[in-house]
Design a protein around this motif. Structure first.
Motif: not given
Length: 318
Positions: A147-152, A214, A217, A219, A232-233
């Motif tokens: 349950a983590r963002e795919p880009w991470i 990486y 994707i 963001p 993450a930010r």
């Protein structure tokens, strides 16, 4: 009831110099409070020993006139207290650092501290991962479904792929900028390692793909001089985040605690050596200043060969 006065471990001139040294470490050297505290503790231990050794708190002149036998007596006393070789070496290093500071301040040189050799440290061999485990750690597919963002997940896999596939330290991987990224057919990286030493590292296709996946994707837009790997930010990525990712992978894959991001760098060197890589080339790839640092991997490889021999050879058990 009056509290008993504190036990003096240094004469006033030496105590004042020690306080000045600790302030220098904290302010000018910008050492962390815990590091300064550790230095203070080790030097205080040395001065407390000298107080008993000389029968009175030592002063600046006593430090300058130390003899090698005084330093050896200190090491012997601490060893008798149960201190391990690594702790003894740390205490000696702290005391030498204090003595060098006193010399720079014009309080005389203490040749005895440099003349006495420290305890021999037991050599601990690097603990590489098995090739299959290293590949799984460096693959984004291993954590698919989290349950983590795919880009991470892609980011973590790319960093770990650089540690294993290119032999980078975490600090080197996280020090890369967007313009350093091995994409668009680039098959090498320019890395700035310890001591600002620059080296060129070849990048194999799976590592380049991990970085490209990486970036596709990611963001957050960025310029050529922005960090390649971000948090993450969108800010700089902390090494601790990659260590957490590795900790999670250890649990998922049943790996030992020795399976750290740096162990992937050990795995890179060990697996290259096992496939016939020569030491001098591996030294260049790792950015080691001395070949003797790289030679430790020959012992790792020999240990693994013996393990395979013992487990597989028909005569090994007889």
């Amino acid at each position: 009831m009056n509290a008993s006065p504190p036990i003096l471990v240094a004469a006033s001139d030496l105590a004042a110099a020690k306080a000045q040294w600790l302030a220098y470490l904290a302010v000018e050297r910008r050492m962390s409070p815990k590091t300064v505290e550790a230095y203070d503790r080790d030097v205080t231990s040395f001065l407390r020993f000298l107080t008993g050794h000389f029968g009175e708190p030592p002063g600046l002149d006593d430090i300058a006139s130390l003899a090698p036998r005084d330093v050896r007596a200190f090491l012997a006393a601490r060893r008798a207290d149960g201190l391990k070789p690594r702790s003894l070496m740390r205490a000696l290093a702290a005391t030498r650092a204090f003595a060098r500071f006193l010399e720079r301040q014009g309080h005389g040189a203490s040749a005895a501290l440099s003349a006495v050799r420290g305890p021999k440290l037991p050599q601990s061999l690097p603990k590489p991962l098995a090739p299959e485990a290293a590949r799984k750690v460096a693959s984004a597919d291993t954590r698919m479904g989290e349950a983590r963002e795919p880009w991470i997940l892609a980011r973590d896999a790319a960093v770990l792929a650089l540690c294993y596939g290119a032999g980078l330290r975490i600090s080197e991987a996280l020090g890369l900028t967007r313009k350093d990224a091995p994409v668009s057919g680039r098959d090498s990286l320019t890395v700035i390692g310890k001591g600002n030493k620059m080296r060129s590292v070849p990048v194999i296709a799976p590592v380049a793909r991990a970085v490209e996946d990486y970036l596709k994707i990611l963001p957050f837009p960025g310029g050529p001089d922005d960090p390649l790997f971000v948090g993450a930010r969108g800010g700089p990525l902390s090494p601790r985040i990659i260590q957490y990712a590795m900790q999670h992978l250890r649990g998922a894959l049943g790996l030992p605690d020795s399976a750290t991001p740096h162990a992937l760098r050990h795995s890179f060197a060990t697996h290259l050596l096992g496939r016939g890589g020569d030491l001098r080339s591996i030294q260049e790839l790792l950015g080691h200043a001395s070949l003797s640092t790289t030679q430790i991997y020959t012992k790792v490889d020999a240990t693994e060969l013996m393990r395979v021999y013992q487990s597989a050879h028909p005569r090994a058990r007889g």
